[in-house]
Design a protein around this motif. Structure first.
Motif, short mmCIF file in Angstrom:
data_model
loop_
_atom_site.label_atom_id
_atom_site.label_comp_id
_atom_site.label_asym_id
_atom_site.label_seq_id
_atom_site.Cartn_x
_atom_site.Cartn_y
_atom_site.Cartn_z
N LYS A 144 -5.39 2.32 8.69
CA LYS A 144 -5.67 0.95 7.94
C LYS A 144 -4.78 0.90 6.83
O LYS A 144 -4.41 1.72 5.93
N VAL A 145 -3.98 -0.38 6.68
CA VAL A 145 -3.35 -0.57 5.34
C VAL A 145 -4.06 -0.95 4.42
O VAL A 145 -5.08 -1.86 4.59
N GLU A 146 -3.75 -0.63 3.36
CA GLU A 146 -4.61 -0.67 2.03
C GLU A 146 -4.18 -2.20 1.60
O GLU A 146 -3.02 -2.46 1.41
N ARG A 147 -5.30 -2.97 1.22
CA ARG A 147 -5.19 -4.19 0.70
C ARG A 147 -4.77 -4.17 -0.41
O ARG A 147 -5.30 -3.47 -1.48
N LEU A 148 -3.76 -5.18 -0.85
CA LEU A 148 -2.95 -5.20 -1.95
C LEU A 148 -3.61 -6.64 -2.84
O LEU A 148 -3.28 -6.64 -4.15
#
Length: 68
Positions: free
Chosen positions: A4-8
């Motif tokens: 999963k891509v970390e939300r920024l």
């Protein structure tokens, strides 16, 4: 499963859900400058670091908003 891509950043609705308030309250905070935001096209986004700063600041204030 893919990593999963970390939300920024978060949308106004996601920000509201994350801190347990209505989206209208988040818009009020954005309008009065309490929560900084940026735009990507038509989307209004709140950076993750800004949301963390906002929460930390409220904790130091004892949770009160004050009367602007």
């Amino acid at each position: 499963e893919k990593d999963k891509v970390e939300r920024l950043s978060y949308s106004v609705n996601e920000t509201a859900e994350a801190i347990g308030v209505s989206s209208r309250t988040v818009w009020d905070y954005i309008r009065d400058g309490s929560i900084k935001h940026f735009r990507m096209g038509t989307r209004v986004l709140v950076p993750k670091a800004e949301l963390e700063r906002f929460i930390q600041e409220r904790m130091q204030e004892g949770g009160t908003r004050g009367n602007e």
